[in-house]
Enzyme design. Structure first.
Site, mmCIF file in Angstrom:
data_model
loop_
_atom_site.group_PDB
_atom_site.id
_atom_site.type_symbol
_atom_site.label_atom_id
_atom_site.label_comp_id
_atom_site.label_asym_id
_atom_site.label_seq_id
_atom_site.Cartn_x
_atom_site.Cartn_y
_atom_site.Cartn_z
ATOM 1 N N GLU A 1 -13.464 90.172 -27.941
ATOM 2 C CA GLU A 1 -14.781 90.568 -27.413
ATOM 3 C C GLU A 1 -15.734 90.534 -28.605
ATOM 4 O OE1 GLU A 1 -15.573 91.126 -24.369
ATOM 5 O OE2 GLU A 1 -13.732 91.663 -23.338
ATOM 6 N N CYS B 1 -23.737 94.834 -27.909
ATOM 7 C CA CYS B 1 -23.358 93.417 -27.919
ATOM 8 C C CYS B 1 -24.181 92.663 -26.869
ATOM 9 C CB CYS B 1 -21.869 93.263 -27.657
ATOM 10 S SG CYS B 1 -21.323 94.222 -26.253
#
Ligand code: NAD
Length: 525
Positions: free
Chosen positions: A280, A314
């Site tokens: 990720e 993010c």
């Protein structure tokens, strides 16, 4: 990375925020001035003592003694050993333990949320929201523990049954980033636990107090149920521990959340040993505004997506691609909204604060360098651009215009509140710009036009893992699979069928007849 290493004696004598009654919630969480940063059924640590710094004022909160490689070795062994017992529990019984963890987190929701805000720097509603996300994923995992299933597939051979069964992997390693110091661990551990895995966690070196406090909550539940605490092990530390995890064949899956640069190295190391990497990584997320968009919704969403968590999600919007017909209407509205954000800068624990600090001195340095580089490349600072002259790591939320869509700086993820505004001539061009970056995490379009919508979600549309319509790029729900494509790493966590990543698939063919027919009708007589 700003981390001050001190001796154990120095830190026990020093004056830290934990001594201030204003931060009484730290003691409520069982934290001390100097905390042991390794848990594998018992608390211990032999690594260096690091001070955890509050990003809002630069003061030390408390210290944590990290684990060294010997601690790591002991912990993997304990975590592996505990798997033998954990895997014997039926999945719904494992779910029951996770349910209790969710309840224990509910009880500590506010103090843990405050700790997240104090140590990471995000505002309190977001700090509490992160703990709530862990609670939610526990609920999800409890349901999953009674639902994840294999399948029976028609066999082409008489007297045969073809089954698919999912089995646990063993010890799952979790390496997480500073910006979601608890939720990412929660996503991984709650699902991995019901799947029958045990978990070894290394959080970010700059958020060790969250790692310790969270593990205290989880370990109390395990111990109360007479389950080995090592089922949820912790080793606080830096890249030395991370590298050990990447090369360790005893961790069949390594879930890594962090930057693309580090994640790429970790991914290669895990693959070299034929482990499974779950990556990720970084994003470079865009919002596209079509000419028919509802501009009120756009302005509100963009401010949240660009300034929320001071640009350190993010999924933060880093590129705002506007149709040329609405560009001039949106930019002034955005600037006005940013002016309001500036009036709400402050201590993340203060309920009036909307916008907190960056996490570290390093983050401020990268912010400053990026603004300089953008201006050198021909960009115009429409708003912000400056580091604020006050204690802590505060910078202005920043809007930059005038750069080509493919400028290097626009194509690079800077983990700070900087958005580049771009003028596109059509939705098709905007989609092409959305897709031309190396990352592929989150993306949004604002449109009322059904044709645009289907262009966006179809095969020639956004190439990201998260494809939104009329909502910002950030703020995902746990029910969907979370993650991104290309240099974002391809992993999926949280909802949908992400649980499959924490298990191995067994394709089982059973012959319950008395003959041996071969597949494809092959005769071998
Ligand atoms: P980072 O890559 O610097 O650190 C992440 C983790 O990796 C930390 O725990 C760190 O100690 C560890 N690490 C560092 N070197 C290592 C090595 N050689 N081997 C193994 N582990 C090592 O990232 P960061 O600055 O903490 O976090 C910000 C980044 O994380 C951003 O790029 C952001 O986009 C990304 N992120 C992605 C997601 C997602 O779900 N896609 C979520 C959160 C953050």
């Amino acid at each position: 990375m700003y981390l001050r290493v001190v001796s154990r004696r120095m830190s026990s004598q020093a004056k830290y925020l934990i001594d201030d009654p204003k931060y009484g919630f730290l003691k409520e969480l069982g934290l001390d001035k100097v905390n042991l940063g390794v848990y594998n059924g018992r608390w211990k640590a032999n690594g260096k003592v690091v001070e955890s710094v509050c990003p809002a004022n630069g003061q030390v909160i408390a210290a944590v003694q990290e684990g060294n490689l010997t601690d790591y070795e002991d912990t993997v062994k304990a975590c592996q050993g505990s798997w033998q017992q954990w895997v014997e529990l039926p999945a719904p019984k494992r779910g029951e333990i996770v349910r209790q963890i969710g309840d224990a987190l509910r009880e500590k929701l506010v103090p843990l949320g405050k700790l997240v805000s104090l140590e990471m720097g995000k505002i309190l509603p977001e700090g509490i929201g992160e703990v709530q996300e862990y609670v939610d994923i526990c609920d999800y995992a409890v349901g999953l523990s009674r639902m994840f299933s294999g399948s029976i597939i028609p066999s082409e051979r008489p007297g045969h049954v073809l089954l698919e069964q999912w089995n646990p992997l063993g010890v799952v390693g979790v390496i997480s980033a500073f910006n979601f110091p608890i939720a990412v661990y929660g996503w991984n551990s709650a699902i991995a636990m019901v799947c029958g895995d045990t978990v070894l966690w290394k959080g970010a070196p700059t958020t060790p107090l969250v790692s310790v406090a969270t593990t205290k909550v989880v370990s109390e539940v395990l111990e109360k149920n007479h389950i080995p605490g090592a089922v949820c092990s912790l080793v606080c530390g830096g890249s030395d521990i991370g590298e050990a995890m990447a090369t360790d064949t005893r961790l069949p899956l390594l879930s890594f959340t962090g930057s693309t640069a580090v994640g790429q190295k970790v991914g290669v190391k895990v693959q070299e040993r034929f482990g499974k990497p779950l990556l990720e990584l970084g994003g470079n997320n865009a919002i596209i505004v079509a000419e028919d968009a509802n501009l009120d919704m756009v302005a509100q969403s963009v401010v949240f997506a660009c300034c929320g968590t001071a640009g350190q999600r993010c999924t933060t919007t880093r590129r705002l691609i506007m149709h040329h017909k609405v560009y001039d209407a949106i930019l002034p509205r955005l600037i006005k909204a940013y002016e309001k954000v500036l009036t709400r800068i402050g201590d993340p624990l203060d309920e009036n604060t909307l916008y907190g600090p960056l996490h570290s001195e390093d983050s401020v340095k990268r912010y400053r360098e990026t603004v300089d580089n953008a201006v050198k490349a021909g960009g115009k600072v429409e708003f912000g651009g400056k580091v604020l002259d006050r204690p802590g790591y505060f910078v202005e939320p920043t809007i930059i215009s005038g750069l080509p869509h493919d400028a290097d700086v626009v194509h690079t993820e800077t983990f700070a509140p900087i958005v580049y505004v771009l003028r596109a001539s059509s939705v098709e061009e905007a989609i092409a710009w959305n897709n031309e970056v190396k990352q592929g995490l989150s993306s949004s379009i604002f449109t009322q036009d059904i044709g645009n919508l289907f262009k966006w979600i179809g095969p020639k549309g956004s190439d990201c893992g998260i494809v939104n319509v009329n909502i910002p790029t950030s703020g995902a729900e746990i029910g969907g699979a979370f993650g991104g494509e290309k240099h974002t790493g391809g992993g999926r966590e949280s909802g949908s069928d992400s649980w499959k990543q924490y298990m191995r698939r067994s394709t089982i063919t059973i012959n319950h007849g008395k003959t041996l027919p071969l597949a494809q009708g092959i005769k071998f007589e």
